[in-house]
Motif scaffolding. Structure first.
Motif, PDB file in Angstrom:
ATOM      1  N   THR A 197       0.852  -1.183   0.000  1.00  0.00           N
ATOM      2  CA  THR A 197       0.000   0.000   0.000  1.00  0.00           C
ATOM      3  C   THR A 197       0.887   1.231   0.000  1.00  0.00           C
ATOM      4  O   THR A 197       1.870   1.293   0.743  1.00  0.00           O
ATOM      5  CB  THR A 197      -0.919   0.005   1.234  1.00  0.00           C
ATOM      6  OG1 THR A 197      -1.744  -1.157   1.206  1.00  0.00           O
ATOM      7  CG2 THR A 197      -1.811   1.233   1.245  1.00  0.00           C
ATOM      8  N   LEU A 198       0.526   2.215  -0.805  1.00  0.00           N
ATOM      9  CA  LEU A 198       1.283   3.464  -0.882  1.00  0.00           C
ATOM     10  C   LEU A 198       0.699   4.441   0.128  1.00  0.00           C
ATOM     11  O   LEU A 198      -0.438   4.907  -0.026  1.00  0.00           O
ATOM     12  CB  LEU A 198       1.211   4.045  -2.291  1.00  0.00           C
ATOM     13  CG  LEU A 198       1.579   3.089  -3.430  1.00  0.00           C
ATOM     14  CD1 LEU A 198       1.506   3.812  -4.776  1.00  0.00           C
ATOM     15  CD2 LEU A 198       2.953   2.494  -3.206  1.00  0.00           C
ATOM     16  N   VAL A 199       1.460   4.729   1.175  1.00  0.00           N
ATOM     17  CA  VAL A 199       0.987   5.600   2.254  1.00  0.00           C
ATOM     18  C   VAL A 199       1.725   6.931   2.164  1.00  0.00           C
ATOM     19  O   VAL A 199       2.957   6.971   2.188  1.00  0.00           O
ATOM     20  CB  VAL A 199       1.220   4.948   3.628  1.00  0.00           C
ATOM     21  CG1 VAL A 199       0.735   5.880   4.742  1.00  0.00           C
ATOM     22  CG2 VAL A 199       0.502   3.602   3.710  1.00  0.00           C
ATOM     23  N   ARG A 200       0.971   7.988   2.069  1.00  0.00           N
ATOM     24  CA  ARG A 200       1.564   9.324   1.947  1.00  0.00           C
ATOM     25  C   ARG A 200       2.131   9.768   3.291  1.00  0.00           C
ATOM     26  O   ARG A 200       1.432   9.757   4.314  1.00  0.00           O
ATOM     27  CB  ARG A 200       0.508  10.311   1.450  1.00  0.00           C
ATOM     28  CG  ARG A 200       1.068  11.602   0.903  1.00  0.00           C
ATOM     29  CD  ARG A 200       0.069  12.300   0.013  1.00  0.00           C
ATOM     30  NE  ARG A 200      -1.152  12.682   0.729  1.00  0.00           N
ATOM     31  CZ  ARG A 200      -2.186  13.282   0.132  1.00  0.00           C
ATOM     32  NH1 ARG A 200      -2.139  13.520  -1.168  1.00  0.00           N
ATOM     33  NH2 ARG A 200      -3.254  13.605   0.832  1.00  0.00           N
ATOM     34  N   THR A 201       3.386  10.171   3.296  1.00  0.00           N
ATOM     35  CA  THR A 201       4.078  10.486   4.539  1.00  0.00           C
ATOM     36  C   THR A 201       3.470  11.687   5.248  1.00  0.00           C
ATOM     37  O   THR A 201       3.358  11.706   6.481  1.00  0.00           O
ATOM     38  CB  THR A 201       5.571  10.751   4.257  1.00  0.00           C
ATOM     39  OG1 THR A 201       6.119   9.637   3.546  1.00  0.00           O
ATOM     40  CG2 THR A 201       6.344  10.954   5.540  1.00  0.00           C
TER      41      THR A 201
END
Length: 364
Positions: free
Chosen positions: A255-259
């Motif tokens: 999953t691409l989690v925005r920092t």
């Protein structure tokens, strides 16, 4: 996976061991492990405290440098109280940690998140309670849901069995399972996390993938409210691989989690493990609200770099529809180039690539 499972596991441990609280635990070996029951119980408490300490202390490269010591003369009642207390500390640490918090644990990628620490704590309690109960001649079996949680969070490489508890015992060298070889050595497996510039690629565990496949959020808060359909489809393929016993966590779905805000903006992952030529295929998608901001290029570059740094990967490939110009530009910016005619012909004839797709290649 939360502190609630830690509390439940510790409660079951203490309830079981209290039946033998008047016994001499130092004279009884804890099942098949090398320790006596007193040392084993103390080990469990030490693990619970260490996990809590690492998580709240945001340990990065090693365990927080402290240790636990029982006061001289502490009896079994006191030791059970210590187990309850350290379990409560880990449960509180897990329940108050932020979703993206990670801290040091050596295996296998030198970090774990709050769910990983909860699962490791539950695993320590369940398995060593089994050991101590076996040595003391007590009956013990945890709730099936606890055992299943440990398997789906820490043993993604282990094919599920008919029942979770016997499968967990088998996977940790403590029992037999029909049709499977004896386990002589084992390690649990926290998820892989790959940092990028503005994103974190967070490896999906089977439990989260199953939730996504069934229409849930997988434990993430999504930009726009829900993942794109491609992410759900990829999660479904991962669950099928896990249930078939062929899932390899290093080559799963992320999953691409925005920092900046912790929101999930998309998914990326592999279509399987590398073939005999070291070739592995990659796919990705973004929620509509995150497109056009460079996130796909960033994620693709990070995962491709990670893959090509391995000895078993020589080439990363991706396929894209002929009319999908934005995705083709993403691939080009990430260092991929259009495959030549012979490579595309081989992909269609030998690997079943659809005639409407174009093949892009990096490395090799």
């Amino acid at each position: 996976m939360s502190g609630d499972q830690v509390t439940e596991a510790v409660r079951g441990c203490v309830t079981t061991l209290r039946a033998a609280v008047d016994r001499d635990w130092t004279s009884v070996r804890a099942g098949s492990v090398e320790w006596d029951c007193h040392v084993t119980a103390l080990h469990v408490a030490e693990c619970l405290l260490a996990y809590a300490g690492n998580l709240v202390g945001h340990a990065r490269d090693a365990y927080v440098p402290f240790e636990m010591r029982l006061e001289d003369g502490t009896g079994n009642d006191g030791l059970l109280h210590v187990l309850e207390t350290t379990g409560a500390l880990l449960a509180a640490a897990v329940n108050t940690a932020a979703p993206g918090d990670r801290a040091f644990h050596p295996y296998p990628f030198r970090s774990a998140d709050r769910e990983g620490f909860a699962a490791m704590g539950v695993a320590e309690v369940l398995l060593h309670t089994h050991d101590m109960a076996q040595g003391l001649g007590l009956e013990y079996a945890p709730a099936e849901g606890l055992a299943e949680s440990v398997l789906t969070w820490l043993f993604p490489h282990v094919q599920p069995g008919p029942e979770a508890w016997p499968t967990l015992l088998w996977a940790t060298g403590r029992g037999e399972l029909a049709g499977r070889p004896q386990v002589d050595s084992w390690r649990w497996h926290n998820n892989l996390v790959i940092p990028a510039d503005r994103l974190t690629l967070t490896g999906l565990r089977p439990a989260a993938a199953r939730d996504l496949r069934l229409g849930g959020d997988g434990g993430f808060t999504w930009l726009g409210g829900a993942p794109y359909e491609g992410t759900r489809e990829a999660a479904g393929f991962m669950v099928k691989a896990y249930e078939a016993g062929v899932h390899r966590p290093d080559f799963g779905v992320f999953t691409l989690v925005r920092t900046e805000d912790g929101l999930a903006v998309g998914g990326i992952g592999f279509h399987g493990t590398p073939d005999t030529e070291g070739r592995v295929e990659i796919g990705y998608d973004l929620v509509p609200e995150a497109r056009g901001q460079g996130y796909a290029t960033e994620a693709l570059s990070a995962l491709t770099e990670w893959a090509l740094s391995r000895d078993d990967v020589h080439t990363v490939v991706a396929t894209v529809e002929a009319d999908n110009a934005p995705s083709q530009r993403v691939l080009a910016r990430a260092g991929f180039h259009r495959a030549d005619t012979e490579q595309e012909r081989t992909a269609r004839e030998d690997r079943g690539m659809d005639s409407g797709l174009r093949l892009y290649v990096h490395g090799g």
